[in-house]
Design an enzyme around this catalytic site. Structure first.
Site, mmCIF file in Angstrom:
data_model
loop_
_atom_site.group_PDB
_atom_site.id
_atom_site.type_symbol
_atom_site.label_atom_id
_atom_site.label_comp_id
_atom_site.label_asym_id
_atom_site.label_seq_id
_atom_site.Cartn_x
_atom_site.Cartn_y
_atom_site.Cartn_z
ATOM 1 N N SER A 90 -30.206 45.845 15.318
ATOM 2 C CA SER A 90 -29.712 45.437 13.996
ATOM 3 C C SER A 90 -28.229 45.749 13.789
ATOM 4 O O SER A 90 -27.623 45.213 12.867
ATOM 5 C CB SER A 90 -30.543 46.125 12.905
ATOM 6 O OG SER A 90 -30.530 47.522 13.093
ATOM 7 N N ASP A 141 -27.132 50.659 3.808
ATOM 8 C CA ASP A 141 -28.522 50.973 3.439
ATOM 9 C C ASP A 141 -28.900 52.312 4.073
ATOM 10 O O ASP A 141 -28.019 53.131 4.345
ATOM 11 C CB ASP A 141 -29.470 49.814 3.809
ATOM 12 C CG ASP A 141 -29.563 49.576 5.320
ATOM 13 O OD1 ASP A 141 -29.048 50.406 6.109
ATOM 14 O OD2 ASP A 141 -30.171 48.551 5.721
ATOM 15 N N HIS A 144 -27.851 51.518 8.180
ATOM 16 C CA HIS A 144 -26.767 50.700 8.732
ATOM 17 C C HIS A 144 -25.422 50.979 8.096
ATOM 18 O O HIS A 144 -25.316 51.048 6.872
ATOM 19 C CB HIS A 144 -27.125 49.208 8.581
ATOM 20 C CG HIS A 144 -28.415 48.875 9.249
ATOM 21 N ND1 HIS A 144 -29.598 48.742 8.564
ATOM 22 C CD2 HIS A 144 -28.706 48.701 10.555
ATOM 23 C CE1 HIS A 144 -30.582 48.484 9.424
ATOM 24 N NE2 HIS A 144 -30.069 48.459 10.644
#
Ligand SMILES: *[C@@H]1O[C@H](CO)[C@@H](O)[C@H](O)[C@H]1NC(C)=O
Ligand SMILES: *[C@@H]1O[C@H](CO)[C@@H](O)[C@H](O)[C@H]1NC(C)=O
Ligand SMILES: *[C@@H]1O[C@H](CO)[C@@H](O)[C@H](O)[C@H]1NC(C)=O
Ligand SMILES: *[C@@H]1O[C@H](CO)[C@@H](O)[C@H](O)[C@H]1NC(C)=O
Ligand SMILES: *[C@@H]1O[C@H](CO)[C@@H](O)[C@H](O)[C@H]1NC(C)=O
Ligand SMILES: *[C@@H]1O[C@H](CO)[C@@H](O)[C@H](O)[C@H]1NC(C)=O
Length: 366
Positions: free
Chosen positions: A40, A320, A323
């Protein structure tokens, strides 16, 4: 355009010329192509059509990105996006999910949220494209490129000039080893054994990448996942980070530099390099930004859909629970491209990799 004031007019023309120069500069990338593998931290939408919790195709993700929501797990650009710009690419590299024939000759982004070195990592979240599958996808892209370029000698030489980025390993901890209720690895392996097993699998995968034609490869170490807001919320901390997690991850990271050196000595034309993500992320001086998220979190550490995030994203390290924000990504990307310290990137930073790949292809042409 009517010029009432010659000075203003002159300024405008200079500004237009400067824009043109910038455009010319960015339209000439330092290397012909750039391929991205990872999780991610680099995913640019490959998970959008998968059945998984690990997708970021909703606001407030993308709030500072020119195209808005794309599936990137941050407010703006990812590390891979920023490095692409530093390499002089005028467009972001296409996701594997959407890559057209026209796109693939400048590279493809295979990144997938939740993915790991081990196939099972991240399966608690749902579907994902593991590193092994990303390598298979790359083989399929190379077949497409061969068909398009119609000359296997040319294609083989072409892909050797590309830059390759590999950013993997976080989910082998976060969504595997650190989840004993879902995965048995922490009962089977001590932290040191697990690091060794991971490094051994990664070594095979990086060798496969070499066999697929990659020569200039930046291998990112795992970052300080013990400092992420989500892991701090889960495990608690006596200081600013969950030190036990950072210590476990260090056992893996410490194996990567020798691994990269090993590949370079086994294959004389390989130029693999280790990027010290942990070292770059550790504040050397000044006050660190607090390890709190910018957006409001769901229980799984991602942003609550359509929630209002913090007003100034430049004041936060984390967007978040896991990340980094674009400002944090910019620090990592900039220092991996132009190392500020000998421990940031070794033996090469990415700007050196780009220069060497061009030199090597010139030598080959002589
Ligand atoms: C692919 O393009 C379509 C149409 O532009 C878009 O809706 C979709 O989100 C894109 N997917 C990825 C993975 O970028
Ligand atoms: C194929 O590519 C090689 C390397 O660029 C070139 O030397 C050769 O002339 C090409 N062959 C054809 C048939 O175009
Ligand atoms: C905090 O310190 C206590 C006492 O030394 C220890 O038992 C506990 O595991 C520590 N917690 C973390 C998250 O490091
Ligand atoms: C490099 O070569 C040594 C000796 O043949 C071998 O043990 C090792 O696995 C090789 N490493 C890689 C990454 O190919
Ligand atoms: C990474 O950087 C840190 C801080 O600069 C340094 O202490 C550490 O030795 C580096 N790790 C490697 C493997 O080079
Ligand atoms: C956000 O914070 C940065 C860093 O302190 C500051 O330079 C910038 O002006 C702030 N932006 C806004 C819109 O307040």
């Amino acid at each position: 355009m009517t010029c009432y004031f010659s000075l203003l007019c002159h300024t405008m023309i200079v500004a237009v010329l400067m824009q043109f120069q910038i455009f010319v500069a960015v339209s000439q990338p330092q290397v012909p192509c750039y391929f991205i593998f990872g999780d991610s931290l680099v995913d640019n939408g490959n998970n959008n059509d998968l059945v998984t919790m690990a997708k970021a195709n909703y606001p407030p993700y993308g709030i500072d990105f020119p195209e808005g929501v794309t599936g990137r797990f941050t407010n703006g650009r990812t590390i891979a996006d920023i490095i692409g710009q530093l390499l002089g690419f005028s467009k972001f590299i296409s996701s594997f999910a959407n890559a057209t024939d026209e796109d693939i000759s400048t590279g493809v982004n295979y990144g997938s949220g939740g993915a790991g070195i081990r196939d099972e990592s991240g399966s608690n979240l749902g579907g994902h494209i593991s590193l092994n599958m990303q390598l298979q996808n790359h083989a399929a892209i190379l077949s497409r490129l061969l068909l398009l370029q119609q000359n296997s000698t040319f294609t083989n030489e072409y892909v050797k000039k590309c830059i390759y980025l590999v950013n993997m390993g976080s989910n082998d901890y976060i969504n595997n080893y650190l989840m004993p209720e879902k995965f048995p690895t922490s009962r089977i392996f001590t932290p040191d054994q697990y690091a060794a097993v991971l490094a051994s699998q990664f070594s095979q995968q990086l060798t496969t990448l070499y066999q697929l034609g990659a020569r200039n490869v930046a291998v990112f170490g795992v970052g300080l996942i013990g400092c992420t807001p989500a892991e701090i919320a889960r495990f608690g901390t006596n200081g600013t980070c969950v030190e036990s997690i950072n210590n476990d991850v260090k056992l893996f990271n410490d194996r990567l530099k020798p691994l990269v050196d090993n590949i370079n000595s086994n294959f004389s034309d390989a130029r693999y390099t280790f990027i010290n993500a942990t070292g770059i992320s550790t504040p050397q001086r000044g006050v660190a930004l607090p390890n709190v998220p910018c957006c409001q979190l769901r229980s799984d550490g991602q942003c609550i859909p359509n929630s209002i995030p913090c007003a100034n994203r430049s004041l936060f390290t984390f967007f978040d629970g896991f990340h980094p924000t674009e400002v944090a990504n910019t620090v990592l990307a900039t220092r991996s491209y132009n190392a500020q310290s000998p421990t940031d990137a070794s033996p090469y930073d990415i700007s050196q990799l780009a220069a060497i790949s061009t030199d090597a292809s010139q030598l080959a042409a002589i």
